[in-house]
Design a protein around this motif. Structure first.
Motif, PDB file in Angstrom:
ATOM      1  N   ASP A 189       0.814  -1.215   0.000  1.00  0.00           N
ATOM      2  CA  ASP A 189       0.000   0.000   0.000  1.00  0.00           C
ATOM      3  C   ASP A 189       0.851   1.271   0.000  1.00  0.00           C
ATOM      4  O   ASP A 189       0.534   2.245  -0.658  1.00  0.00           O
ATOM      5  N   ALA A 190       1.925   1.264   0.800  1.00  0.00           N
ATOM      6  CA  ALA A 190       2.700   2.484   0.996  1.00  0.00           C
ATOM      7  C   ALA A 190       3.911   2.517   0.070  1.00  0.00           C
ATOM      8  O   ALA A 190       4.570   1.496  -0.162  1.00  0.00           O
ATOM      9  N   MET A 191       4.186   3.700  -0.455  1.00  0.00           N
ATOM     10  CA  MET A 191       5.383   3.897  -1.277  1.00  0.00           C
ATOM     11  C   MET A 191       6.045   5.200  -0.884  1.00  0.00           C
ATOM     12  O   MET A 191       5.381   6.137  -0.425  1.00  0.00           O
ATOM     13  N   TYR A 192       7.372   5.238  -1.057  1.00  0.00           N
ATOM     14  CA  TYR A 192       8.185   6.351  -0.568  1.00  0.00           C
ATOM     15  C   TYR A 192       9.234   6.739  -1.611  1.00  0.00           C
ATOM     16  O   TYR A 192       9.738   5.878  -2.333  1.00  0.00           O
ATOM     17  N   SER A 242       8.829   0.616  -0.865  1.00  0.00           N
ATOM     18  CA  SER A 242       7.423   0.324  -0.576  1.00  0.00           C
ATOM     19  C   SER A 242       7.342  -0.527   0.681  1.00  0.00           C
ATOM     20  O   SER A 242       8.321  -1.173   1.085  1.00  0.00           O
ATOM     21  N   SER A 243       6.160  -0.521   1.295  1.00  0.00           N
ATOM     22  CA  SER A 243       5.970  -1.361   2.473  1.00  0.00           C
ATOM     23  C   SER A 243       4.477  -1.611   2.679  1.00  0.00           C
ATOM     24  O   SER A 243       3.628  -0.964   2.081  1.00  0.00           O
ATOM     25  N   ILE A 244       4.202  -2.552   3.553  1.00  0.00           N
ATOM     26  CA  ILE A 244       2.832  -2.856   3.928  1.00  0.00           C
ATOM     27  C   ILE A 244       2.768  -2.902   5.445  1.00  0.00           C
ATOM     28  O   ILE A 244       3.672  -3.406   6.094  1.00  0.00           O
ATOM     29  N   ALA A 245       1.711  -2.313   6.007  1.00  0.00           N
ATOM     30  CA  ALA A 245       1.494  -2.279   7.463  1.00  0.00           C
ATOM     31  C   ALA A 245       2.780  -1.857   8.169  1.00  0.00           C
ATOM     32  O   ALA A 245       3.366  -0.861   7.842  1.00  0.00           O
TER      33      ALA A 245
END
Lengths: 112, 111
Positions: free
Chosen positions: B30-33, B93-96
């Protein structure tokens, strides 16, 4: 801007020496503390994700501790080897912003 | 194989031109940086996105823009307003509460 500080900035040790680094972070709005190893010409690789005060994590010769109340984490390497040479990054995950903020890193050089 | 792909590895541009750096992930994160690294400094956060169609400024967003129209993609545009664009750019990127997965980076040189 959230302040995440790592010390020392660089470290040179002999093979077999044990060493440790410090990561300081804000003690408020703590969600998690990450440690990464970044070797030259590679991408950073995760070592640990720490979430609870008093957490201790271990991976082979590398271990880490966490104190969220005073805002610091230590990374220890026991019996350093030349392949441990890398930059070690910590990152603070803030609960109120969702930001993951990195320190400037500690560069370790292990001489054979 | 799942992972994050950044392209190109090296990019050269003339001053005054906008340039877009690509970041694609097939990890279903979900998350991207986007981070930037300069010599002797750590990773500094440019922009991040925790969900599709939403993104937030990091600590050094000035002169940059992003979009998050698809979960898999988080392109970064370096505009001519960015005063010192030459740097190494890393996408992650990462999740939770999982650790970040990083791409291999893009080294941008602006002359």
């Amino acid at each position: 801007i959230l302040n995440v500080e790592q010390s020392p900035q660089s470290l040179h040790v002999q093979e077999g020496d044990s060493t440790n680094f410090t990561c300081s972070f804000p003690s408020s709005n703590f969600y998690a503390l990450h440690w990464y190893r970044w070797e030259t010409a590679k991408s950073p690789e995760a070592l640990f994700v720490m979430t609870l005060n008093g957490d201790e994590k271990k991976k082979g010769r590398i271990s880490a501790t966490l104190n969220t109340k005073e805002g610091y984490s230590y990374l220890y390497i026991k019996g350093s080897q030349p392949e441990d040479s890398a930059t070690y990054l910590c990152a603070f995950y803030s609960s109120n912003t969702g930001k993951l903020i990195f320190g400037q890193g500690t560069t370790l050089q292990v001489k054979p | 194989d799942g992972g994050i792909t950044q392209s190109p590895k090296y990019l050269f541009r003339k001053e005054g031109q906008n340039v877009t750096l690509s970041c694609e992930q097939n990890l279903n994160h979900d998350a991207m940086y986007w981070y930037r690294q300069d010599p002797g400094q750590g990773l500094r956060l440019i922009y991040y996105s925790q969900i599709v169609n939403d993104f937030q400024k990091g600590d050094i967003a000035e002169g940059y823009s992003v979009s998050r129209e698809k979960k898999e993609s988080f392109p970064l545009t370096v505009t001519s307003a960015q005063k010192n664009p030459t740097a190494f750019y890393l996408c992650a990127s990462s999740i939770a509460n999982s650790p970040l997965h990083f791409g291999n980076g893009t080294r941008l040189t602006v002359t």
